[in-house]
Design a protein around this motif. Structure first.
Motif, mmCIF file in Angstrom:
data_model
loop_
_atom_site.group_PDB
_atom_site.id
_atom_site.type_symbol
_atom_site.label_atom_id
_atom_site.label_comp_id
_atom_site.label_asym_id
_atom_site.label_seq_id
_atom_site.Cartn_x
_atom_site.Cartn_y
_atom_site.Cartn_z
ATOM 1 N N ALA A 144 -5.234 3.236 -1.572
ATOM 2 C CA ALA A 144 -6.434 2.406 -1.734
ATOM 3 C C ALA A 144 -7.567 3.191 -2.387
ATOM 4 C CB ALA A 144 -6.875 1.848 -0.387
ATOM 5 N N ASP A 145 -7.606 4.494 -2.167
ATOM 6 C CA ASP A 145 -8.588 5.352 -2.846
ATOM 7 C C ASP A 145 -7.828 6.349 -3.706
ATOM 8 O OD1 ASP A 145 -11.364 4.678 -1.751
ATOM 9 O OD2 ASP A 145 -10.184 4.871 0.086
ATOM 10 N N GLU A 224 -6.121 1.666 -9.062
ATOM 11 C CA GLU A 224 -5.967 2.142 -7.671
ATOM 12 C C GLU A 224 -5.397 0.992 -6.832
ATOM 13 O OE1 GLU A 224 -8.431 0.218 -6.169
ATOM 14 O OE2 GLU A 224 -9.284 -0.049 -8.171
ATOM 15 N N PHE A 226 -6.355 -0.571 -4.215
ATOM 16 C CA PHE A 226 -7.183 -1.636 -3.636
ATOM 17 C C PHE A 226 -7.207 -2.831 -4.584
ATOM 18 C CE2 PHE A 226 -11.045 -3.929 -2.598
ATOM 19 C CZ PHE A 226 -11.040 -3.930 -1.214
#
Lengths: 310, 310
Positions: A144-145, A224, A226
């Motif tokens: 997610a990051d 990414e 997310f």
């Protein structure tokens, strides 16, 4: 070569897993399968299995809601734990499950190594293009990051997958962004652009925008996890939207139905691991086995490994 | 009260802007308009304007590709520069343009203030729900990198907009995320969740996923501007997808056509500023004027200001 299948994973296990295996065996016998699960249950559903089919008994199941690390540690006789043991020792060459996604992730990272040089393994999805072909989107939720270096590696892994599994020559890589021009984007996209541009391992197209995702401007779309996860789930929901609008049979929208692509491989690890949707039915299991077969036969992992040699 | 309209902004100016104004005047005379642009050109297209229509001559135009800050500084006689001058001095109460988006942003931040207490103004979009109603998504591109506090403020601004403009009672706020449970997400979403949960100014529903966006689970959907912009453009592209699939007239997909919502207001600044699509045609201009009228008549800005008083 042998593909291991968790027969107890997913909402409709073991029935749909068994049906999927049968469908696969009817269409191909290129690769042998090892069925991992409650042996009695599975055998009772698969009465006339060919002699090449191996059964490995796993009396326990990790539930869909269980805590991944805890469950894997405690349920050493679960189908997922045993599957990873077989994969680590080489008794199977690929592992497929539609069970607890978290447990599959944790199992992957604890049992088999990342490809040397890969900072972060990734998961991808297929996005249908309007012209009938497919593009690949990654990462779709594992990371997610991210840092810019991760996005470059996703682009390399995704390009190899597109080339050898989706059979796209010289796949075009697009960086998912908020504008077309170089310099646009959040800090991550701004940092990733020059890395992608400079890489000789990919065919970088430049930035792509949200409107280009369904249009299929790029063959490999990088972001990414997310944003990628939101795109993936929004795309998947198009099938439900189409059903709601009475367009269930529309050829294009039907391709968003998860069953058509079966499962998501974890890319960047040293052996093929494929994670299926919890609601997988027989065609999804069959397609996951076919995908594992393609990954093995094309030696995709070998090609990935040679790309990351320093 | 008076709404100022940049007649020179957008790909089809001034013709479509004039047509849009005429359509508005035919449907309503509640609010007066000031038309900013090449006076001769505009007047020649609008021969029988009612006496309440004011014309302000602006001989220059800022092109769609010009550098926003540079153009605004140098072209003081452009329709956008003059529009902001009129807005700042109170000669108009709202300003609308389909011109250079960057120049509209820069003009807004230099000419009128943010609402006291608002850290970052934001832009939003309407997303059609399957049931025929609408939800609001923000930020959609003004703030590609955000802090958790920004997301909370977007939620408050968006809730007020949903309540007073979209007429949704007690709008449900969803945090765009990669999973339903608290604790899911990237660092930003993880930090934003408890702030949203603790706020008494919003009706927080929890996390929503990509699959909930088109389904319309929340009335106000909050995220940073990178993900939001990708969602916005992907949603907009559904209209093109539908056209490609021969579903141009499908009621649901047609609602993704940008013309239906007209423009995007900048929220969190002290006066209404609405930015239109570069390809705006007459209905889009008309709808932007109606939106500005609603923002003025409902005293949306007054309500926002009182929410951010310390």
């Amino acid at each position: 070569m042998r593909i291991g299948i968790d027969m107890m994973g997913g909402d409709y296990a073991p029935q749909e897993a068994v049906k999927g295996v049968v469908q696969y065996l009817q269409s191909s016998s290129a690769i042998d399968v090892t069925l991992i699960g409650d042996e009695q249950q599975v055998k009772s559903l698969l009465t006339d299995a060919p002699p090449t089919v191996r059964f490995v008994h796993a009396p326990d199941v990790i539930g869909m809601q269980e805590h991944p690390t805890k469950a894997l540690k405690e349920k050493t006789n679960s189908s997922i734990a045993i599957g990873f043991k077989l994969l680590a020792t080489g008794e199977i060459d690929a592992f497929i499950s539609a069970g607890n996604t978290g447990a599959m992730m944790v199992g992957t990272f604890y049992s088999i190594k990342s490809i040397e040089g890969v900072l972060r393994p990734t998961i991808s999805t297929i996005i249908p293009k309007l012209d009938g072909s497919f593009s690949l989107l990654l990462d779709v939720g594992l990371n997610a990051d991210c840092k810019a270096e991760n996005l470059l590696q996703f682009a390399i892994l995704g390009s190899l997958y597109a080339q050898h599994i989706l059979k796209i020559d010289d796949p075009k890589v697009g960086l998912v962004n908020v504008g077309e021009e170089e310099g646009k984007g959040n800090l991550l996209a701004q940092a990733a652009y020059p890395l992608l541009k400079a890489s000789e391992q990919i065919n970088f197209l430049g930035n792509i925008e949200g409107r280009d995702i369904l249009q299929g401007k790029a063959d490999v779309m990088v972001c990414e996890g997310f944003t990628g996860n939101v795109i993936l789930k929004m795309a998947e929901s198009l099938y439900d939207v189409a059903v709601h609008r009475g367009l269930k049979d529309d050829e294009y929208f039907h391709r968003f139905h998860y069953e058509n692509y079966g499962g998501t491989p974890i890319l960047g690890v040293s052996k093929p691991v494929i994670i299926g949707h919890g609601i997988s039915e027989a065609p999804a299991f069959k397609n996951m086995i076919i995908l594992a077969q393609k990954m093995l036969e094309s030696d995709l992992l070998g090609k990935m490994k040679s790309c990351f040699v320093a």
